[in-house]
Design a protein around this motif. Structure first.
Motif, PDB file in Angstrom:
ATOM      1  N   ARG A  79       0.831  -1.204   0.000  1.00  0.00           N
ATOM      2  CA  ARG A  79       0.000   0.000   0.000  1.00  0.00           C
ATOM      3  C   ARG A  79       0.869   1.258   0.000  1.00  0.00           C
ATOM      4  NH1 ARG A  79      -1.944   3.041   4.163  1.00  0.00           N
ATOM      5  NH2 ARG A  79      -1.100   1.550   5.651  1.00  0.00           N
ATOM      6  N   LYS A  80       1.932   1.252   0.793  1.00  0.00           N
ATOM      7  CA  LYS A  80       2.843   2.400   0.822  1.00  0.00           C
ATOM      8  C   LYS A  80       3.554   2.581  -0.508  1.00  0.00           C
ATOM      9  CE  LYS A  80       3.739   2.313   5.737  1.00  0.00           C
ATOM     10  NZ  LYS A  80       4.615   1.811   6.789  1.00  0.00           N
ATOM     11  N   ARG A  81       3.949   1.492  -1.138  1.00  0.00           N
ATOM     12  CA  ARG A  81       4.599   1.598  -2.445  1.00  0.00           C
ATOM     13  C   ARG A  81       3.654   2.186  -3.493  1.00  0.00           C
ATOM     14  NH1 ARG A  81       8.343  -3.693  -3.692  1.00  0.00           N
ATOM     15  NH2 ARG A  81       9.933  -3.250  -2.121  1.00  0.00           N
ATOM     16  N   LEU A  82       2.416   1.745  -3.494  1.00  0.00           N
ATOM     17  CA  LEU A  82       1.442   2.278  -4.447  1.00  0.00           C
ATOM     18  C   LEU A  82       1.189   3.765  -4.202  1.00  0.00           C
ATOM     19  CD1 LEU A  82      -1.188  -0.601  -4.652  1.00  0.00           C
ATOM     20  CD2 LEU A  82       0.361   0.166  -6.452  1.00  0.00           C
ATOM     21  N   LYS A  83       1.057   4.151  -2.944  1.00  0.00           N
ATOM     22  CA  LYS A  83       0.827   5.549  -2.614  1.00  0.00           C
ATOM     23  C   LYS A  83       2.038   6.394  -3.000  1.00  0.00           C
ATOM     24  CE  LYS A  83      -1.774   6.569   0.838  1.00  0.00           C
ATOM     25  NZ  LYS A  83      -2.351   6.825   2.171  1.00  0.00           N
ATOM     26  N   PHE A  84       3.237   5.875  -2.754  1.00  0.00           N
ATOM     27  CA  PHE A  84       4.459   6.587  -3.126  1.00  0.00           C
ATOM     28  C   PHE A  84       4.497   6.814  -4.629  1.00  0.00           C
ATOM     29  CE2 PHE A  84       8.860   6.758  -4.506  1.00  0.00           C
ATOM     30  CZ  PHE A  84       9.389   7.721  -3.667  1.00  0.00           C
ATOM     31  N   GLU A  85       4.214   5.777  -5.403  1.00  0.00           N
ATOM     32  CA  GLU A  85       4.234   5.904  -6.865  1.00  0.00           C
ATOM     33  C   GLU A  85       3.189   6.906  -7.348  1.00  0.00           C
ATOM     34  OE1 GLU A  85       6.452   4.751  -8.940  1.00  0.00           O
ATOM     35  OE2 GLU A  85       7.491   3.670  -7.337  1.00  0.00           O
ATOM     36  N   GLU A  86       2.026   6.892  -6.714  1.00  0.00           N
ATOM     37  CA  GLU A  86       0.970   7.831  -7.097  1.00  0.00           C
ATOM     38  C   GLU A  86       1.410   9.272  -6.834  1.00  0.00           C
ATOM     39  OE1 GLU A  86      -3.345   9.141  -5.327  1.00  0.00           O
ATOM     40  OE2 GLU A  86      -2.766   7.029  -5.164  1.00  0.00           O
ATOM     41  N   TYR A  87       1.992   9.519  -5.673  1.00  0.00           N
ATOM     42  CA  TYR A  87       2.402  10.875  -5.315  1.00  0.00           C
ATOM     43  C   TYR A  87       3.628  11.338  -6.096  1.00  0.00           C
ATOM     44  CZ  TYR A  87      -0.741  10.766  -1.268  1.00  0.00           C
ATOM     45  OH  TYR A  87      -1.826  10.698  -0.447  1.00  0.00           O
ATOM     46  N   ILE A  88       4.579  10.461  -6.291  1.00  0.00           N
ATOM     47  CA  ILE A  88       5.835  10.860  -6.942  1.00  0.00           C
ATOM     48  C   ILE A  88       5.631  11.126  -8.435  1.00  0.00           C
ATOM     49  CG2 ILE A  88       6.820   8.633  -7.631  1.00  0.00           C
ATOM     50  CD1 ILE A  88       8.901  11.037  -5.713  1.00  0.00           C
ATOM     51  N   ASN A  89       4.636  10.466  -9.026  1.00  0.00           N
ATOM     52  CA  ASN A  89       4.383  10.632 -10.460  1.00  0.00           C
ATOM     53  C   ASN A  89       3.303  11.663 -10.751  1.00  0.00           C
ATOM     54  OD1 ASN A  89       6.297   8.691 -11.210  1.00  0.00           O
ATOM     55  ND2 ASN A  89       4.837   7.045 -10.866  1.00  0.00           N
ATOM     56  N   SER A  90       3.015  12.526  -9.778  1.00  0.00           N
ATOM     57  CA  SER A  90       2.000  13.551 -10.011  1.00  0.00           C
ATOM     58  C   SER A  90       2.478  14.512 -11.095  1.00  0.00           C
ATOM     59  CB  SER A  90       1.691  14.306  -8.715  1.00  0.00           C
ATOM     60  OG  SER A  90       2.809  15.053  -8.317  1.00  0.00           O
TER      61      SER A  90
END
Length: 128
Positions: A79-90
């Motif tokens: 879940r943290k990895r998915l959230k990180f990818e979502e935020y970093i690729n904004s």
């Protein structure tokens, strides 16, 4: 190995704990059910459980807790990895800056690789 280095392997460690706990739960549960006569003997499973004897009760109890803890950490890390990818690729700098505090926390918990990616993205967006 320091904790900061182990954070990069938390998914692997928690997956191993989940599998280990699942193994103990299944073999301990089989032994308990088989010894009470609820199910019939299986030679393959007897081979896996006979060496432990009455310790299988403990393996069943401990295995449940290890499987739950390992499963939770697998879920949490993914879940943290998915959230990180979502935020970093904004696509917008504003969205990136709004999520920066959470990104820093997540990257710290996920390890050095994610911290380096965050620092690189901060340089790209010119954010301190």
């Amino acid at each position: 190995m320091s904790w900061s280095k182990m954070r990069e392997y938390i998914l692997h460690i928690s997956l191993a704990l989940f599998i280990w706990g699942l193994y103990w739960t299944i073999t301990g549960g089989y032994w308990v059910l088989q010894s009470t006569g609820f199910i019939k003997k299986d030679p393959g499973m007897d081979y896996l459980t006979a060496w432990a004897g009455d310790w299988n009760y403990w393996f069943l109890i401990i295995g449940v807790f290890i499987a739950i803890a390992g499963g939770w950490y697998v879920f949490d890390t993914l879940r943290k990895r998915l959230k990180f990818e979502e935020y970093i690729n904004s696509e917008s700098k504003r969205e990136f800056v709004n999520n920066l505090r959470e990104l820093e926390e997540i990257s710290y918990k996920l390890g050095e690789k994610y911290q380096n990616r965050l620092e690189e993205k901060k340089r790209e967006w010119r954010v301190k």
